[in-house]
Design a protein around this motif. Structure first.
Motif, short mmCIF file in Angstrom:
data_model
loop_
_atom_site.label_atom_id
_atom_site.label_comp_id
_atom_site.label_asym_id
_atom_site.label_seq_id
_atom_site.Cartn_x
_atom_site.Cartn_y
_atom_site.Cartn_z
N GLU A 149 -4.84 62.17 -21.82
CA GLU A 149 -3.57 61.48 -21.59
C GLU A 149 -3.80 59.97 -21.64
OE1 GLU A 149 -0.41 62.73 -21.16
OE2 GLU A 149 -0.23 60.58 -21.47
N PHE A 150 -2.87 59.25 -22.27
CA PHE A 150 -3.05 57.79 -22.36
C PHE A 150 -1.89 57.03 -21.72
CE2 PHE A 150 -5.39 59.68 -25.92
CZ PHE A 150 -6.66 59.18 -25.66
N LEU A 151 -1.18 57.66 -20.81
CA LEU A 151 -0.02 56.97 -20.20
C LEU A 151 -0.48 55.97 -19.14
CD1 LEU A 151 0.54 58.24 -17.13
CD2 LEU A 151 1.44 60.13 -18.46
N SER A 152 0.34 54.93 -18.96
CA SER A 152 0.11 53.95 -17.89
C SER A 152 1.17 54.16 -16.82
CB SER A 152 0.26 52.52 -18.40
OG SER A 152 -0.74 52.21 -19.30
N GLN A 153 0.79 53.98 -15.57
CA GLN A 153 1.78 54.08 -14.50
C GLN A 153 2.82 52.98 -14.66
OE1 GLN A 153 -1.60 55.51 -11.47
NE2 GLN A 153 0.20 54.65 -10.49
N GLY A 154 4.06 53.32 -14.43
CA GLY A 154 5.13 52.33 -14.57
C GLY A 154 5.82 52.45 -15.93
N ILE A 201 -13.21 60.03 -26.22
CA ILE A 201 -12.18 59.05 -26.62
C ILE A 201 -11.46 58.52 -25.38
CG2 ILE A 201 -9.91 58.82 -27.76
CD1 ILE A 201 -11.02 60.70 -29.99
N LYS A 202 -11.17 59.43 -24.45
CA LYS A 202 -10.46 59.01 -23.24
C LYS A 202 -11.29 58.01 -22.42
CE LYS A 202 -7.75 58.79 -19.79
NZ LYS A 202 -6.50 58.07 -19.84
N TYR A 203 -12.54 58.36 -22.14
CA TYR A 203 -13.38 57.46 -21.34
C TYR A 203 -13.65 56.16 -22.07
CZ TYR A 203 -14.42 60.62 -17.54
OH TYR A 203 -14.30 61.42 -16.43
N SER A 205 -11.86 54.68 -24.28
CA SER A 205 -10.65 53.84 -24.33
C SER A 205 -10.46 53.12 -23.00
CB SER A 205 -9.41 54.69 -24.62
OG SER A 205 -9.54 55.36 -25.84
N ASN A 206 -10.50 53.87 -21.90
CA ASN A 206 -10.29 53.22 -20.61
C ASN A 206 -11.40 52.23 -20.28
OD1 ASN A 206 -7.89 54.37 -20.03
ND2 ASN A 206 -8.57 55.55 -18.27
N ASP A 207 -12.62 52.60 -20.59
CA ASP A 207 -13.74 51.72 -20.24
C ASP A 207 -13.73 50.46 -21.10
OD1 ASP A 207 -14.25 53.91 -18.65
OD2 ASP A 207 -16.40 53.83 -18.91
N LEU A 248 -5.68 40.69 -21.92
CA LEU A 248 -6.49 39.48 -21.75
C LEU A 248 -5.93 38.65 -20.59
CD1 LEU A 248 -7.28 38.26 -25.40
CD2 LEU A 248 -8.83 39.35 -23.78
N ASN A 249 -5.22 39.31 -19.67
CA ASN A 249 -4.70 38.57 -18.51
C ASN A 249 -5.77 38.53 -17.44
OD1 ASN A 249 -2.13 38.28 -19.66
ND2 ASN A 249 -1.61 40.36 -19.04
N SER A 250 -6.21 37.32 -17.13
CA SER A 250 -7.24 37.21 -16.09
C SER A 250 -6.58 37.30 -14.72
CB SER A 250 -7.99 35.90 -16.23
OG SER A 250 -7.06 34.84 -16.19
N TYR A 254 -9.15 44.64 -12.08
CA TYR A 254 -8.36 45.84 -12.32
C TYR A 254 -8.45 46.80 -11.14
CZ TYR A 254 -12.95 47.70 -13.72
OH TYR A 254 -14.28 48.07 -13.75
N GLY A 255 -7.33 47.49 -10.89
CA GLY A 255 -7.32 48.53 -9.85
C GLY A 255 -6.70 49.78 -10.44
N GLY A 256 -6.12 50.61 -9.57
CA GLY A 256 -5.45 51.81 -10.03
C GLY A 256 -6.33 53.04 -9.96
N SER A 257 -5.75 54.14 -10.39
CA SER A 257 -6.45 55.42 -10.24
C SER A 257 -7.34 55.73 -11.44
CB SER A 257 -5.42 56.54 -10.08
OG SER A 257 -4.64 56.60 -11.25
N CYS A 258 -7.38 54.83 -12.44
CA CYS A 258 -8.09 55.21 -13.67
C CYS A 258 -9.30 54.33 -13.98
CB CYS A 258 -7.12 55.18 -14.83
SG CYS A 258 -5.66 56.17 -14.49
N PHE A 259 -9.09 53.04 -14.22
CA PHE A 259 -10.21 52.20 -14.66
C PHE A 259 -11.40 52.22 -13.68
CE2 PHE A 259 -7.34 49.17 -17.35
CZ PHE A 259 -7.15 50.20 -18.27
N PHE A 317 -1.47 47.99 -6.91
CA PHE A 317 -2.52 47.56 -7.85
C PHE A 317 -1.95 46.88 -9.08
CE2 PHE A 317 -2.78 50.28 -11.65
CZ PHE A 317 -1.99 51.36 -11.31
N LYS A 318 -0.64 47.10 -9.32
CA LYS A 318 0.05 46.38 -10.40
C LYS A 318 1.55 46.51 -10.12
CE LYS A 318 0.56 50.04 -13.86
NZ LYS A 318 0.39 50.40 -15.26
N PRO A 319 2.40 45.74 -10.80
CA PRO A 319 3.84 45.89 -10.56
C PRO A 319 4.36 47.21 -11.16
CG PRO A 319 3.36 43.94 -11.92
CD PRO A 319 2.10 44.71 -11.81
#
Ligand code: UGA
Length: 439
Positions: A149-154, A201-203, A205-207, A248-250, A254-259, A317-319
């Protein structure tokens, strides 16, 4: 097609609703009775834009149950979308995935395709297949497929309905053909590969995205030292289509349940095979330091935190989410509490979850104005629109000491130049228009 889905978190529920939107008949299975009752009543247990509307619109095609046997027994396809949380050693906890595999084996009464959507370490699909075959009760054939799965929360619903790609990892043609049918009405590129490559591919991509963030954060840290501006640097880099302008936003990491979980899990997996993923090791280290960057910056303005009134803007962890997992607030607020600060916090979605961890140690405010009133210093942890659109002049009007430490670069530095504040962000010049001596 008749589809069953194990797990109703972000991955399971969003997948279910989007498959129902494409005319499949879907049954969602969860062990949590309370969650199932909520969903039966058309209420989404997770905060995700557009999800509830889609749940209600497709209510004729989705059922919710705790009875896995009924759900799995005659399904054509069973998706596994349960969690794979991080274990203490950094590896992925696969116990939920494996118990679903056993339940599937004990329930199915016809041939079916089991699709692993949960993020699982490379090789896990093979193990799931072995577990199912070992525990099968009926004389049926099961094909296991990887479909990360490649969805982002929000933006989960949009990311699923308009996916960047659908990756299908299979060992038998029949499983691939079944999944092609499942996704035939989705308007997205579909790529078919073998199971291990799909898992990778999943790992990868996220990494890679996490690496991109840690890279830009390191460049931002250096920009602060050498008086360069990270916004311009990132913009200049982004024009190159090989680099791209996204991610590229400094900031404060990063937080969240994935990265955080997926970087540690891949690093762990590599070291299990005696290989050190040096780039991922550095990604993790940079991120851990970045999360406490604002606390370090605060020492420029105050000798310690004891007795200070600290305003915190943003807890999630993000808006766009109420999720606190691996949020910088969870690392910083304990340090503030231990340091003896009084904390006032604001967040438009995350307060209820935060209160479960800190019911009385933090004063929760309804508005940004109330939060910053009489505060000695303000920490911005999440770039909510309400913060970005907040009139910057209010900081000097309302705060005792208008010192703003912005961990998400919410304001254009040029706009802060006319405000009577100290504005210290990530990778950019510090604006000091407020006369201040270290307290
Ligand atoms: C992430 C990926 O973006 C999805 O593609 C993936 O499917 C998902 O993980 C998953 O594996 O399930 P998500 O965790 O929802 O999605 O959130 P992101 O929007 O990627 O943000 C993750 C973190 O990175 C946030 O803390 C965010 O503030 C931070 N970030 C993101 C930055 O610091 N800078 C950026 O430029 C972008």
């Amino acid at each position: 097609m008749k589809i069953a889905i194990a797990g109703t978190g972000y991955v399971g529920l969003v997948t279910a609703v989007c498959l129902a939107e494409h005319k499949h008949s879907v049954t969602c299975v969860d062990i949590d009775e309370e969650k199932v009752s909520l969903m039966k009543a058309g209420i989404s247990p997770i905060f995700e834009p557009g999800l509830e509307e889609l749940m209600v619109r497709n209510k004729e095609s989705i059922e919710f149950t705790t009875n896995y046997k009924e759900a799995y027994k005659d399904a054509d396809v069973i998706f596994i979308g349960v969690g794979t949380p991080e274990k203490k050693d950094g590896s992925a906890n696969l116990s939920y995935v494996y118990s679903v595999a056993i339940q599937i084996a004990e329930s199915i009464e016809k041939d079916c395709v089991v699709v692993v959507k949960s993020t699982v370490p490379i090789g896990t699909n093979d193990k799931i297949e072995a577990i199912i075959n070992k525990n099968l009760v009926s004389d049926v054939k099961v094909y296991v497929a990887s479909n990360p799965e490649f969805l982002s929360q929000g933006t989960a619903v949009r990311d699923t309905l308009h996916a960047s790609r659908i990756v299908i990892g299979v060992e038998e043609e029949i499983a691939g053909n079944t999944l092609m049918k499942v996704y035939q009405d989705f308007n997205a590129p579909i790529m078919v590969t073998n199971r291990r490559s799909a898992e990778m591919i999943k790992y990868a991509s996220n990494d890679f995205l996490a690496l991109k963030i840690s890279f830009i954060n390191e460049i931002a840290n250096l920009c602060e030292i050498i008086d360069a501006d990270i916004d311009d640097v990132a913009r200049g880099m982004g024009y190159d289509s090989r680099i791209g302008s996204k991610f590229l936003n400094s900031g404060i990491g990063y937080g969240g349940s994935c990265f955080p979980k997926d970087t540690k899990a891949l690093h762990w997996l590599a070291s299990f095979y005696d290989y050190e993923l040096k780039t991922i090791k550095a990604t993790i280290e940079v991120n851990e330091n970045q999360k406490i960057k604002l606390i370090k910056k605060s020492r420029k303005y105050f000798d310690g935190l004891n007795g200070l009134t600290i305003a915190v803007l943003g807890l999630t962890f993000k808006p766009g989410t109420d999720d606190l997992r691996e949020a910088p607030s969870l690392v910083n607020i304990p340090i503030m509490i231990e340091g003896g600060a009084n904390i006032k916090a604001w967040d438009p979605a995350g307060v209820n979850n935060f209160k479960k961890i800190y019911p009385s140690e933090v004063i929760y405010c309804e508005t940004i104005e109330e939060t910053i009133e009489d505060a000695d210093i303000c920490f911005i942890f999440t770039e909510w629109d309400e913060v970005k659109n907040f009139d910057i002049n209010n900081y000097s009007k309302l705060m005792k000491h208008p010192i703003i430490l912005d961990g998400r670069n919410c304001y254009d530095v040029n706009h802060t130049k006319n405000a009577n504040i100290v504005y210290d962000s990530i990778g950019r010049a510090t604006i000091k228009n407020y006369e201040f001596a270290i307290v």
